[in-house]
Write a protein that holds these residues in place. Structure first.
Motif, PDB file in Angstrom:
ATOM      1  N   SER A  30       0.825  -1.203   0.000  1.00  0.00           N
ATOM      2  CA  SER A  30       0.000   0.000   0.000  1.00  0.00           C
ATOM      3  C   SER A  30       0.866   1.261   0.000  1.00  0.00           C
ATOM      4  CB  SER A  30      -0.914   0.006   1.226  1.00  0.00           C
ATOM      5  OG  SER A  30      -0.142  -0.052   2.420  1.00  0.00           O
ATOM      6  N   SER A  31       2.060   1.141   0.490  1.00  0.00           N
ATOM      7  CA  SER A  31       2.993   2.264   0.526  1.00  0.00           C
ATOM      8  C   SER A  31       4.391   1.695   0.713  1.00  0.00           C
ATOM      9  CB  SER A  31       2.667   3.214   1.679  1.00  0.00           C
ATOM     10  OG  SER A  31       2.844   2.555   2.915  1.00  0.00           O
ATOM     11  N   GLY A  92       4.381  -1.202   3.496  1.00  0.00           N
ATOM     12  CA  GLY A  92       3.153  -1.313   4.263  1.00  0.00           C
ATOM     13  C   GLY A  92       2.208  -2.249   3.548  1.00  0.00           C
ATOM     14  N   ALA A  93       1.666  -3.215   4.252  1.00  0.00           N
ATOM     15  CA  ALA A  93       0.835  -4.234   3.615  1.00  0.00           C
ATOM     16  C   ALA A  93      -0.523  -3.676   3.219  1.00  0.00           C
ATOM     17  CB  ALA A  93       0.651  -5.409   4.566  1.00  0.00           C
ATOM     18  N   GLY A  96      -4.343  -2.769   5.662  1.00  0.00           N
ATOM     19  CA  GLY A  96      -4.382  -1.913   6.838  1.00  0.00           C
ATOM     20  C   GLY A  96      -3.513  -2.325   7.998  1.00  0.00           C
ATOM     21  N   SER A  97      -2.683  -3.351   7.841  1.00  0.00           N
ATOM     22  CA  SER A  97      -1.790  -3.709   8.940  1.00  0.00           C
ATOM     23  C   SER A  97      -0.845  -2.561   9.244  1.00  0.00           C
ATOM     24  CB  SER A  97      -0.974  -4.948   8.583  1.00  0.00           C
ATOM     25  OG  SER A  97       0.064  -5.147   9.517  1.00  0.00           O
ATOM     26  N   ILE A  99       2.053  -3.009  10.728  1.00  0.00           N
ATOM     27  CA  ILE A  99       3.383  -3.557  10.906  1.00  0.00           C
ATOM     28  C   ILE A  99       4.066  -3.583   9.549  1.00  0.00           C
ATOM     29  CG2 ILE A  99       4.746  -5.522  11.672  1.00  0.00           C
ATOM     30  CD1 ILE A  99       2.301  -6.322  13.341  1.00  0.00           C
ATOM     31  N   PRO A 100       5.088  -2.743   9.353  1.00  0.00           N
ATOM     32  CA  PRO A 100       5.753  -2.731   8.048  1.00  0.00           C
ATOM     33  C   PRO A 100       6.638  -3.949   7.867  1.00  0.00           C
ATOM     34  CG  PRO A 100       6.837  -1.227   9.548  1.00  0.00           C
ATOM     35  CD  PRO A 100       5.646  -1.763  10.281  1.00  0.00           C
TER      36      PRO A 100
END
Lengths: 112, 114
Positions: A30-31, A92-93, A96-97, A99-100
């Motif tokens: 996601s990022s 970033g998963a 919405g997690s 934890i990177p």
């Protein structure tokens, strides 16, 4: 499990040279963030990219997020000894997690 | 600026000792993390916490425990230190929500177990 592969693992160059560091995955993120860690200190955030194809510039550093959001690159123009450090990418998963996922880093040494 | 402070930069302990590593952040972040960093292995997540008194295991929790009694403080405990726990320990914090929130790191504690 999501994995981020960074390459090269080590880079030793002379002042004034250009270099590119890569961060690749088979997963969509996601990022993606890039950090720099200087010896004896903790990582410090350089940039966050969130849109596929996005390019961000920070002085002599250019960051790009791949179109498919599975990879990223960091390009340094005219490297200086102050650029020496460990460069880490972190994804970033999707989902919405908070934890990177960290890559193992590229250790850069720029010789004067 | 966000400040994450780790109590010790360098620490030397003996095998079998109970070791406490303390971390304090000053930006009211919900999330706090403990990592260890070893050459060639990158950052490995030990434990994280998303709220006071809440904790979740990371990738390598064995031999460690954590405590979060106050929002700003996250402690890592080595119950019975062993030589294979010699490492650089990094604490980090972030706002809650999605993972594009950056992590803010302390300067690390270099722990040696003799």
């Amino acid at each position: 499990t999501q994995l981020l592969e960074q390459s090269p693992q080590f880079l030793s160059i002379q002042e004034g040279e250009n270099l590119t560091v890569y961060c690749n995955s088979s997963s969509v993120f996601s990022s993606l963030q890039w950090y720099r860690q200087e010896p004896g200190e903790g990582p410090v955030l350089l940039v966050t990219v969130v849109t596929g194809g996005e390019v961000k510039k920070l002085k002599r550093l250019t960051f790009q997020f791949g179109d498919a959001r599975k990879d990223s690159s960091l390009h340094i123009t005219a490297a200086q000894p102050g650029d020496t450090g460990l460069y880490l990418c972190a994804g970033g998963a999707s989902g919405g997690s908070y934890i990177p996922t960290f890559g193992r880093g590229t250790s850069l040494i720029v010789h004067p | 600026d966000v400040k994450v402070t780790q109590s010790s930069r360098y620490l030397v302990k003996r095998t079998g000792e109970k070791v406490f590593l303390e971390c304090v952040q000053d930006m009211d972040h919900e999330n706090m993390f403990w990592y260890r960093q070893d050459p060639g292995l990158g950052l490995r997540l030990i434990y994280f916490s998303y709220d006071v008194k809440m904790k979740e295991k990371g990738d390598i929790p064995e031999g460690y425990s954590v405590s979060r009694e106050k929002k700003e403080r996250f402690s890592l405990i080595l119950e019975s230190a062993s030589t294979n726990q010699t490492s650089m320990y990094l604490c980090a914090s972030s706002f809650s929500g999605y993972s594009n929130q950056p992590q803010h790191f302390g300067d690390g504690t270099r722990l040696s177990i003799l």
